[in-house]
Each structure stands twice: as structure tokens, then as C-alpha cells.
Design an enzyme around this catalytic site. Structure first.
Site, short mmCIF file in Angstrom:
data_model
loop_
_atom_site.label_atom_id
_atom_site.label_comp_id
_atom_site.label_asym_id
_atom_site.label_seq_id
_atom_site.Cartn_x
_atom_site.Cartn_y
_atom_site.Cartn_z
N CYS A 2 -54.31 23.62 -50.80
CA CYS A 2 -54.94 22.74 -51.78
C CYS A 2 -54.52 23.10 -53.20
O CYS A 2 -54.17 24.23 -53.49
CB CYS A 2 -56.45 22.87 -51.69
SG CYS A 2 -57.10 22.68 -50.04
N ARG A 27 -47.06 22.46 -52.45
CA ARG A 27 -47.90 23.42 -51.73
C ARG A 27 -48.43 22.84 -50.43
O ARG A 27 -48.97 23.59 -49.61
CB ARG A 27 -49.07 23.85 -52.61
CG ARG A 27 -48.62 24.54 -53.88
CD ARG A 27 -49.79 24.84 -54.77
NE ARG A 27 -50.66 25.81 -54.17
CZ ARG A 27 -50.61 27.11 -54.41
NH1 ARG A 27 -49.72 27.58 -55.24
NH2 ARG A 27 -51.43 27.94 -53.81
N TRP A 75 -55.67 20.10 -48.49
CA TRP A 75 -55.02 20.41 -47.21
C TRP A 75 -56.17 20.67 -46.25
O TRP A 75 -56.88 21.67 -46.38
CB TRP A 75 -54.14 21.64 -47.39
CG TRP A 75 -53.23 21.96 -46.25
CD1 TRP A 75 -52.02 21.39 -46.00
CD2 TRP A 75 -53.42 22.96 -45.23
NE1 TRP A 75 -51.46 21.97 -44.88
CE2 TRP A 75 -52.30 22.92 -44.39
CE3 TRP A 75 -54.45 23.85 -44.94
CZ2 TRP A 75 -52.16 23.75 -43.30
CZ3 TRP A 75 -54.31 24.69 -43.84
CH2 TRP A 75 -53.17 24.63 -43.03
N ASN A 101 -60.82 25.03 -53.77
CA ASN A 101 -59.80 25.55 -52.84
C ASN A 101 -60.42 26.73 -52.10
O ASN A 101 -61.14 27.52 -52.72
CB ASN A 101 -58.58 26.09 -53.60
CG ASN A 101 -57.71 24.99 -54.16
OD1 ASN A 101 -57.99 23.81 -53.95
ND2 ASN A 101 -56.67 25.37 -54.87
N GLY A 102 -60.09 26.88 -50.83
CA GLY A 102 -60.61 28.02 -50.07
C GLY A 102 -61.52 27.53 -48.95
O GLY A 102 -61.52 26.35 -48.59
N GLU A 472 -35.79 35.23 -38.30
CA GLU A 472 -35.87 34.40 -39.50
C GLU A 472 -35.03 33.12 -39.34
O GLU A 472 -35.48 32.04 -39.73
CB GLU A 472 -35.42 35.21 -40.72
CG GLU A 472 -35.42 34.45 -42.03
CD GLU A 472 -36.80 33.91 -42.45
OE1 GLU A 472 -37.81 34.23 -41.81
OE2 GLU A 472 -36.83 33.12 -43.41
N LYS A 476 -36.68 29.46 -39.67
CA LYS A 476 -36.18 28.50 -40.67
C LYS A 476 -35.84 27.19 -39.99
O LYS A 476 -36.21 26.13 -40.46
CB LYS A 476 -34.96 29.12 -41.33
CG LYS A 476 -34.73 28.81 -42.76
CD LYS A 476 -35.58 29.53 -43.78
CE LYS A 476 -36.99 29.78 -43.46
NZ LYS A 476 -37.77 30.51 -44.38
N GLU A 479 -39.13 25.34 -38.54
CA GLU A 479 -40.13 24.84 -39.47
C GLU A 479 -39.67 23.62 -40.25
O GLU A 479 -40.48 22.77 -40.60
CB GLU A 479 -40.63 25.94 -40.43
CG GLU A 479 -39.63 26.42 -41.43
CD GLU A 479 -40.18 27.48 -42.38
OE1 GLU A 479 -41.39 27.46 -42.67
OE2 GLU A 479 -39.39 28.32 -42.83
N HIS A 495 -34.81 39.17 -19.19
CA HIS A 495 -36.06 39.57 -18.56
C HIS A 495 -37.04 38.40 -18.42
O HIS A 495 -38.24 38.60 -18.42
CB HIS A 495 -36.70 40.73 -19.34
CG HIS A 495 -35.85 41.96 -19.30
ND1 HIS A 495 -35.73 42.76 -18.19
CD2 HIS A 495 -35.02 42.50 -20.23
CE1 HIS A 495 -34.89 43.74 -18.44
NE2 HIS A 495 -34.44 43.59 -19.68
N LYS A 594 -47.37 25.85 -48.84
CA LYS A 594 -46.54 26.89 -49.46
C LYS A 594 -47.21 28.25 -49.45
O LYS A 594 -46.63 29.23 -49.05
CB LYS A 594 -46.17 26.48 -50.90
CG LYS A 594 -45.29 27.49 -51.63
CD LYS A 594 -43.97 27.69 -50.92
CE LYS A 594 -43.08 28.71 -51.57
NZ LYS A 594 -41.97 29.12 -50.68
C1 F6R Z 1 -41.58 30.41 -44.00
C2 F6R Z 1 -42.52 30.87 -45.02
C3 F6R Z 1 -43.74 31.58 -44.57
C4 F6R Z 1 -44.13 32.68 -45.57
C5 F6R Z 1 -45.50 33.26 -45.20
C6 F6R Z 1 -45.91 34.37 -46.14
O1 F6R Z 1 -40.47 29.80 -44.57
O2 F6R Z 1 -42.33 30.66 -46.19
O3 F6R Z 1 -43.62 32.09 -43.29
O4 F6R Z 1 -43.15 33.66 -45.58
O5 F6R Z 1 -46.47 32.26 -45.21
O6 F6R Z 1 -46.03 33.92 -47.45
P1 F6R Z 1 -46.02 34.91 -48.66
O7 F6R Z 1 -44.70 35.55 -48.72
O8 F6R Z 1 -46.31 34.04 -49.86
O9 F6R Z 1 -47.12 35.90 -48.41
#
Ligand code: F6R
Length: 599
Positions: A2, A27, A75, A101-102, A472, A476, A479, A495, A594
Site C-alpha cells: 500500500c 509498489r 494492496w 498501511n500495515g 535467483e 526472476k 515472477e 533424487h 515492491k
Molecule cells: C524478487 C524480489 C523479492 C525481494 C524480497 C526482499 O525480485 O524483489 O524477492 O528480494 O521481497 O525484499 P527486500 O530486499 O526489500 O527486503
């Protein structure tokens, strides 16, 4: 997640709120709304869906005049995305409006309490209890009312609140959810993140838990929960609005990948110039906690730190760490990695570790964020603002931060000779060029993306550091392109999971670790024998791999400990092009936010 924006001043509030909310769109959100106060009455407009729907509804803000207002992008957590559940929420009298927010954890209890007092709830949200509590406690003094409200709340919140009885006041308060106050000339702002107000001011207060801000057009006064006035330094934002804009690129994600060489240089340059980090004590054990991509950096960190220092390192997903009763000894250093510095699970893990006496070393991108403030020592990654939901340049800088930490530990142990220090410094300083070399290969990467973007399921395999990187690469891809993907240690596939490999399954084999090269070649042959199509990522000079893979992308030669750096840029670009060919919403993938500020 949010977003919050608030404005109080002489200009029309609604267009500023819409503009600020637009800057927070990245976000992630599913509905938006504003509340504007004019001539003693609050007008609330809110709607499900994109901000554009809201903007159209109020003609870019012009339909609701007024010079004080609050706005929100939601959100959904409690209650589906809908017009009613969107914020702002108002008290029954319509005199008080609130954005939040929260998550209010005890909202059911408060709801029962208020329902018994005769209040009627129209939404399914936790936030509505705040609006009704405001009405219940209101005694003519907004500040006192807010203190009473927050005394009742359990959970996390950043709140913005206005009242039609006080046309020259706005109140903001936070606990475990980010909030800043922007200081302008005869106007002031609240926001959940800097980009929302950067167009108007660079001077901000970074509000901490349980600090309450009273904003008027002409000033901001800060209080603690006893309503004693407190003072705070003004933080000056040193990055430009251009850094938070696309600058001609189609997507933030692509722009941010292009920025990786510079971000990495910015991060390693000052530390290398100063002769590595000065660590007062060498830990006996290291525990790394983080979420998502930052957790994957942690796994790279484990390999690199253990290889260089032989200090045992364990890596935990932050949301698991806090509930598994972790063993923290006196000589444990807890390394917390976070781009935003506001990830709720990571903050909770940090606090758990701190409670048990651990020293916290934070690797954080956002200056002044909660994790930065609560860590004992911080190494900032200087990636600048990262807007795309999928992290790229922050991940790259976090990688270099763990390399720097590993080398600094080795030096503090007295085990890094001057020659070695020089060698590693040179290798690190080559990384920006190696990353640029990957970017130069983008057409070739795009070509492979065009060959494979129709894949239904993808397996990433690797060994050692290449396994960490596979995690990773896989995240990537899934997502942003919504292709199902999994990452496996290449030796682990047999396995069980190998039963999923069939004719045409795409396997991306990361094979940058020379000493494990023969092993991964055998694993490639295993999946090939079962019909897989293999795209390999190898180091220049290992052309033998072309004999077993269907396609190969090469990274330039570097120290084996640092191969993840150029290789991740390659995998990020691959995911980007696949998502682009599939027409996905690259910067704002579905269901994602985000920074994940709820547990
Ligand atoms: C994936 C991504 C998330 C963040 C995770 C941690 O592309 O961005 O997996 O890495 O939510 O976020 P931070 O680094 O802000 O704690």
C-alpha cells in the site's frame, strides 16, 4: 504494498495526491482513493483497479477542490479489492478520514468492542476500526485522539488522518510501517516512500515508530506518545527525481539492469578506497537472514564467506528464522540483507536476533530505513532507488556487498595478505566492466529468449555458487513471466525431480564453476538423455560445453568466487526478454508488491 500520500498547503490537494500515488504505483496495489477537505466537509472518492480509474473519476483531481487531503493505494490483505474496501475510510459522521498501511492484528476485538457501542461497519477491512475509534475517542483534540487510538492498536501501521473540524491539521504516525514527512515552503506532505513527494521537496523527516507528526501548512511538530515535543534532524534526499523515472526506457526493470555497472562501482568503490570494512570483532559464526532475492544473495554469501574465511555461515529465510528458535551464541554475527530495509519478516527476524544479544550487520539499500536504523553496523548498497518490483540492480550490489564483507572478515582475521587484497580488489573493480559485457550481449540473450519463451516449465540447475545463482535466475523468470520454474542443485535433480523432465523440457544449466565443470556436464547429459533442451551458461574458455548443450551463453572469466555477478545480469536479461515476449506487465507483476511490509 500500500501507498500513502498526504498534502496540506495552499495548492489544490487532489492533483498532488494523484501525482504522488502514481509515483508509488510500482509498489503494487489493487485499488486507490483520496479524501479532500473543503469548506468544512470531507469528500472521499475511491475505486477498485488502476489509479487511472480514480483519476478519470475525479477529472485528474479537479472535481474535488480543497487544499488538504490524503490519498492511498491499497494492496488487499483484509477483504477483497473493492470500492468499499479501498481507503480512505471515514468515521460514521464523515468528519474524520484515515489512510492506513500495515495490518491491525487485534481488529476483530476492536470491531466487537465498537459494534457493541453501536458502530456499523461497511467494509471488511481492519482499517475501518481506526476510523470508528477516532470517532469514539474524539474530544476536540486530534493529537490526543490519535494517541488514544494507537494505544488500542496491535500490529503495524502508518496512518494519515484528517478531520473536518480541523481544516489546518493533518496527523501522521507509524509503527513498523514506513512513513516520511516532506517539508515544503508553506506546504507539507506525508508519504510512505520518498518518490511520492520528491518533485516537491528533498527535505524530509524519517519518522520512527511511535512518533506522531502534526502537520499544518506552515510547519510540522513531532511528538512522542506522551505528547512531549521531540526534535529530529531533517534528512536531505540526495538522489534525483530522474533516478525514479523511466528516462526513455520501456520498463524500469530494463533501465535498472542498465544501471548495474554504475551501481556496483558506487558500492565497491568507497569501501575499496578505504581499505575494506573495519570490523571490531571477528565472529565465530555468521547467520544470514533475508527474504526472496536477498535470501538468494545470502546463499551466495555463505559459499563466499565460508570459502574465504572458514567461518561457518547459516542462511535463513527471515519468516522462518524468527519462529524456529534460532541458536544465537555470543560470537554470532547476524547479517541482515534487504533492499527496502522495510520488509516486515526481515525486521522481525532482526529484532528476534537482537533480543537474543546478537550483533546485527545490515546490508541495506534505502538510507534511513528501519533495518538500517536498527542494525549495529550498516553497509549501504548504493544502487539508488529501485522501482521495478523484481529486483535487479539491488541484487547485484548486494552480491558485491557480501564479497566485501567476506574479504573484510578475512582481513580482520589477519589472513588476507597484501598481495591477495590487491588481487581481489582488482577483480572486484573489473566487475562493472564484466557486467557491461553481459549487457552488450543482450541481442544474443534476446535471441535465446525468443527460442524458449513458450516453455511451460523450466528447471535451473547448478552446483555450488551456480546453484545459489540458479535460485535467483529461476525466481526472476517465474515472477515476471509467470512460467513455472524451479531451481535445483544439479546433483539433486536425480533424487526425484528428474521424473518431470520430458521431451522438450527447458533446462538452464549454470556452469561457471570450473572445478565442478565435469560434474555439471554429467548432469546435463542426464537431462538430455531424457529429452530436455539445455541452455547452458558457461565461462569463456569452456567451449567443450557446446558438445552437450543446445545453446550456450558465455560470461567473461573472473575469479570463481565472483562469477555470480556477471551471470546474474545475463539471467535477469533472459527473464526480462521472455516476459517481454509474453507481453507481461514486467514492472508490476501480478500479486506482487515492491516492499512487503506485512508479515
Ligand atoms: C524478487 C524480489 C523479492 C525481494 C524480497 C526482499 O525480485 O524483489 O524477492 O528480494 O521481497 O525484499 P527486500 O530486499 O526489500 O527486503
Amino acid at each position: 504494498m500500500c501507498g500513502i500520500v498526504g498534502y496540506i498547503g495552499a495548492r489544490q490537494a487532489a492533483p498532488i495526491l494523484l501525482d504522488g500515488l502514481k509515483k508509488l504505483e510500482y509498489r503494487g496495489y489493487d485499488s486507490a482513493g483520496v479524501a479532500v477537505l473543503n469548506e468544512g466537509a470531507i469528500t472521499v472518492k475511491k475505486t477498485k483497479g488502476r489509479l487511472k480509474n480514480l483519476s478519470d473519476m475525479i477529472d485528474g483531481g479537479h472535481k474535488i477542490p480543497g487544499t488538504i487531503g490524503i490519498g492511498h493505494t491499497r494492496w488487499a490483505t483484509h477483504g477483497e479489492p473493492s470500492d468499499i474496501n479501498s481507503h480512505p475510510h471515514t468515521s460514521e459522521s464523515g468528519k474524520i478520514a484515515v489512510v492506513h498501511n500495515g495490518i491491525i492484528e487485534n481488529y476483530m476485538k476492536i470491531k466487537e468492542f465498537l459494534t457493541a457501542k453501536g458502530y456499523t461497519f461497511v467494509s471488511e477491512t481492519d482499517t475501518e476500526v481506526i476510523a470508528h475509534l477516532a470517532d469514539y475517542y474524539y474530544n476536540g483534540n486530534l493529537l490526543e485522539t490519535v494517541v488514544k487510538i494507537i494505544n488500542k492498536l496491535e500490529g503495524s501501521y502508518a496512518l494519515g488522518l484528517i478531520s473536518s473540524d480541523h481544516p489546518d491539521q493533518m496527523i501522521a504516525v507509524r509503527k513498523d510501517s514506513p512513513l516520511i514527512i516532506g517539508l515544503g515552503e508553506a506546504e507539507n506532505f506525508i508519504a510512505s516512500d520518498i518518490p511520492a513527494i520528491l518533485k516537491y521537496t528533498r527535505s524530509v523527516y524519517l519518522i520512527e515508530d511511535n512518533e506522531i507528526a502534526l502537520l499544518t501548512p506552515n510547519g510540522v511538530t513531532l511528538y512522542n506518545t506522551d505528547l512531549d515535543e521531540i526534535s529530529k534532524e531533517v534528512f536531505s534526499v540526495d538522489w534525483d527525481i530522474a533516478a525514479a523515472e523511466k528516462g526513455g526506457y520501456e520498463h524500469f526493470m530494463f533501465k535498472e539492469i542498465m544501471e548495474e555497472p554504475q551501481s556496483v562501482l558506487n558500492t565497491i568503490g568507497p569501501v575499496l578506497r578505504d581499505g575494506l570494512l573495519k570490523l571490531d570483532k571477528v565472529p565465530g559464526r555468521i547467520s544470514i537472514v533475508a527474504c526472496g532475492s536477498a535470501y538468494h544473495v545470502g546463499i551466495v554469501g555463505k559459499y563466499v564467506i565460508e570459502a574465504l574465511t572458514r567461518i561457518p555461515v547459516e542462511v535463513d529465510i527471515a519468516s522462518e528464522y524468527r519462529y524456529r528458535n534460532p541458536i544465537i551464541t555470543e560470537d554470532t554475527l547476524v547479517v541482515v540483507i534487504s533492499q527496502s530495509g522495510e520488509t516486515a519478516d526481515t525486521i522481525a527476524a532482526l529484532r528476534e536476533a537482537k533480543k537474543q544479544g546478537a550483533k546485527i550487520f545490515g546490508i541495506v539499500n534505502v538510507v534511513g530505513s528501519s533495518i538500517a536504523r536498527e542494525s549495529d553496523e550498516v553497509l549501504y548498497t548504493l544502487a539508488g532507488p529501485e522501482i521495478a518490483v523484481a529486483t535487479t540492480k539491488a541484487y547485484s550490489t548486494q552480491l558485491t556487498a557480501v564479497y566485501l564483507l567476506a574479504l573484510s572478515l578475512k582481513k580482520a582475521m589477519g589472513e588476507l595478505s597484501a598481495e591477495e587484497e590487491k588481487y581481489y580488489a582488482e577483480e572486484l573493480l573489473r566487475l562493472p566492466d564484466l557486467i557491461s559485457a553481459m549487457i552488450e550481449q543482450k541481442d544474443k540473450i534476446q535471441y535465446y529468449a525468443s527460442r524458449y519463451f513458450n516453455a511451460k516449465s523450466v528447471f535451473f540447475i547448478g552446483r555450488g555458487l551456480d546453484y545459489a545463482l540458479s535460485l535467483e535466475g529461476s525466481l526472476k523468470l517465474k515472477e515476471i513471466s509467470y512460467i513455472h520454474s524451479e531451481a535445483y542443485g544439479a546433483g539433486e535433480l536425480k533424487h526425484g525431480t528428474i521424473s518431470l523432465i520430458e521431451e522438450g523440457t527447458l533446462v538452464i544449466a549454470v556452469a561457471t564453476q570450473e572445478k565442478l565443470f565435469e560434474k555439471i556436464v554429467s548432469n546435463i547429459r542426464e537431462v538430455k538423455a531424457r529429452g530436455a533442451v539445455v541452455l547452458a551458461i558457461a565461462t569463456e574458455g569452456c567451449e567443450l560445453i557446446e558438445e552437450c548443450a543446445d545453446g550456450v551463453l558465455y560470461i567473461p572469466k573472473t575469479d570463481p568466487l565472483f562469477t555470480s555477478s556477471p551471470a546474474v545480469t545475463l539471467l535477469q536479461l533472459f527473464a526480462y526478454y521472455v516476459a517481454s515476449l509474453k507481453g507481461c506487465d514486467i514492472d508490476k507483476p501480478r500479486n506482487l508488491a515492491k516492499s512487503v511490509t506485512v508479515e
